[in-house]
Design an enzyme around this catalytic site. Structure first.
Site, PDB file in Angstrom:
ATOM      1  N   GLU A 155      -4.560   0.250  25.583  1.00 36.55           N
ATOM      2  CA  GLU A 155      -4.672   0.652  24.171  1.00 36.55           C
ATOM      3  C   GLU A 155      -3.651  -0.012  23.240  1.00 36.55           C
ATOM      4  O   GLU A 155      -2.975   0.665  22.466  1.00 36.55           O
ATOM      5  CB  GLU A 155      -4.564   2.176  24.054  1.00 36.55           C
ATOM      6  CG  GLU A 155      -5.623   2.907  24.859  1.00 36.55           C
ATOM      7  CD  GLU A 155      -5.528   4.434  24.753  1.00 36.55           C
ATOM      8  OE1 GLU A 155      -4.559   4.937  24.192  1.00 36.55           O
ATOM      9  OE2 GLU A 155      -6.456   5.102  25.246  1.00 36.55           O
ATOM     10  N   GLU A 183     -13.353   4.733  32.089  1.00 40.32           N
ATOM     11  CA  GLU A 183     -13.061   6.159  31.835  1.00 40.32           C
ATOM     12  C   GLU A 183     -14.291   6.848  31.257  1.00 40.32           C
ATOM     13  O   GLU A 183     -14.202   7.568  30.259  1.00 40.32           O
ATOM     14  CB  GLU A 183     -11.869   6.291  30.863  1.00 40.32           C
ATOM     15  CG  GLU A 183     -10.625   5.566  31.333  1.00 40.32           C
ATOM     16  CD  GLU A 183      -9.412   5.752  30.435  1.00 40.32           C
ATOM     17  OE1 GLU A 183      -9.437   6.627  29.552  1.00 40.32           O
ATOM     18  OE2 GLU A 183      -8.427   5.011  30.626  1.00 40.32           O
TER      19      GLU A 183
HETATM   20  C1  XIL Z   1      -5.635  11.600  29.588  1.00 38.55           C
HETATM   21  C2  XIL Z   1      -5.702  12.558  30.770  1.00 38.55           C
HETATM   22  O1  XIL Z   1      -7.047  12.723  31.145  1.00 38.55           O
HETATM   23  C3  XIL Z   1      -5.100  13.884  30.376  1.00 38.55           C
HETATM   24  O2  XIL Z   1      -5.012  14.741  31.521  1.00 38.55           O
HETATM   25  C4  XIL Z   1      -3.707  13.697  29.775  1.00 38.55           C
HETATM   26  O3  XIL Z   1      -3.220  14.928  29.310  1.00 38.55           O
HETATM   27  C5  XIL Z   1      -3.752  12.689  28.635  1.00 38.55           C
HETATM   28  O4  XIL Z   1      -4.332  11.479  29.098  1.00 38.55           O
HETATM   29  N1  XIL Z   1      -7.206   7.174  27.604  1.00 38.55           N
HETATM   30  C6  XIL Z   1      -6.506   6.903  28.743  1.00 38.55           C
HETATM   31  C7  XIL Z   1      -6.210   7.984  29.701  1.00 38.55           C
HETATM   32  O5  XIL Z   1      -6.211   5.728  29.021  1.00 38.55           O
HETATM   33  O6  XIL Z   1      -5.007   7.802  30.386  1.00 38.55           O
HETATM   34  C8  XIL Z   1      -6.216   9.344  29.023  1.00 38.55           C
HETATM   35  O7  XIL Z   1      -6.069  10.328  30.031  1.00 38.55           O
HETATM   36  C9  XIL Z   1      -7.478   9.528  28.234  1.00 38.55           C
HETATM   37  C10 XIL Z   1      -7.585   8.488  27.153  1.00 38.55           C
END
Ligand code: XIL
Length: 347
Positions: free
Chosen positions: A157, A263
């Site tokens: 990101e 994701e």
């Molecule tokens: C999220 C997790 O799912 C949560 O448990 C945590 O509290 C915050 O992070 N983008 C990403 C992930 O790259 O690492 C994030 O994961 C969701 C958004």
């Protein structure tokens, strides 16, 4: 329109409505092994505590998937909570789990602006000391998991939706070159591991996607190794369009980057309306969207398919309700760990 036409229209819409009711996919998770039905690795983001203590959760992980992404415990906050004191216990347990179950492990994530330890956020020093601190983190972690982790999200990101660099501690203290340095350090630590840039909205936001591809191409021109792009794919049942998703995938592999849909989850309440339960019609739309994403991914040449990873097991575990403060039901299993239409309808 004549009466005749109206009756016909009425009959057609009734038929359509009853078809929808009858077509709600229904299945038992035990009857299929989803990863064996697709030709690419199928992963899931895993929470270590659930894996250890929740039987229903663990059963789905081991039955349905053949790749794991640690949802949190490989982030800097967990791996280096105190400067120069690395904490491997939970992470090593997950490594052992993957080995026992013959599952691939995708490392997430080395450099990000979130979930940093307090000391890192407060770190003071010249650009050189910042670079050294970043290098130590990356190389200690990559070396520790050498041979155990197949691929890493090296930078997560870093680009905004408008294509500009995201303001974060790395940009502020090292400058734009932190990205190429991060890839370089990771590659020096292990030359065989696959290195990814990972971000969200890469199918919805063209400017962002263009900027990411341009940036990574410029790194490659300097001889820096970048293997692939992770498209997070936190999307909704109605957005972005299937065409936009297909186009994004095509542009990424045509630029010679492996694609990890890294994701995936599909929200059904993106506007945050009150939604104490998930309606059948939304669950069906969600099932169609999951299928559309899988179908678009099947069109990617096999050599470019790093896999699809789903961001969690059941709606009870999803990050979305707590993170965005709304009701939602974005995953393949419901809060009782029962398969939803989206799971039954795949692949
Ligand atoms: C999220 C997790 O799912 C949560 O448990 C945590 O509290 C915050 O992070 N983008 C990403 C992930 O790259 O690492 C994030 O994961 C969701 C958004």
């Amino acid at each position: 329109m004549s009466n005749h036409h109206l009756i016909l229209l009425f009959l057609i819409s009734c038929l359509a409505a009853s078809c929808t009711q009858e077509d709600i996919p229904n299945c038992h998770a035990d009857e299929k092994v989803l990863h064996s039905l697709v030709s690419f690795p199928l992963g899931v983001a895993v929470d270590q505590t659930e894996l250890n203590f929740n039987e229903a959760y663990e059963q789905i992980v081991s039955q349905q998937f053949n790749s794991i992404t640690p949802e949190n415990i490989f982030k800097p906050q967990y791996l280096q909570p105190v400067q120069d004191q690395f904490s491997w216990e939970a992470a090593d347990q997950l490594v052992a789990y993957c080995m026992d179950h013959d599952m691939r492990l995708h490392g997430h994530t080395l450099i990000w602006h979130n979930q940093l330890p307090f000391w890192m956020e407060q770190f003071q020093g010249s650009p050189e000391t910042w670079e050294q601190m970043m290098k130590t983190h990356i190389q200690t972690v990559v070396k520790h998991f050498k041979g155990k982790v197949t691929s890493w999200d090296v930078v997560n990101e870093a680009i905004e939706d408008d294509g500009s660099f995201r303001e974060n501690i790395w940009l502020a203290n090292i400058g734009e070159s932190y990205i190429e340095k991060a890839f370089q350090y990771a590659h020096e630590a292990e030359s065989a591991v696959k290195l990814f840039y990972n971000d969200y909205s890469l199918s919805a936001k063209r400017k962002k996607r263009d900027a990411v591809i341009e940036l990574l191409n410029s790194l490659r021109e300097k001889g820096i190794r970048v293997d692939g792009i992770g498209l997070q794919m936190h999307i909704a049942h109605n957005y972005p369009s299937n065409n936009a998703i297909a186009k994004a995938l095509e542009e990424v592999w045509e630029n010679d980057y492996l694609i990890h849909i890294s994701e995936l989850d599909i929200a059904i309440n993106p506007l945050g309306r009150e939604m104490p339960t998930a309606s059948t019609s939304r669950l069906i739309k969600q099932a169609e969207k999951y299928k559309a994403v899988f179908e678009a991914y099947q069109e990617v040449p096999a050599d470019y398919q790093h896999g699809i990873s789903i961001w969690g097991i059941s709606d009870r575990d999803s990050w979305i309700p707590s993170f965005f403060g709304r009701d939602d039901y974005p995953l393949l299993f419901d809060a009782m760990y029962q398969p939803k239409p989206a799971f039954c309808n795949l692949p």
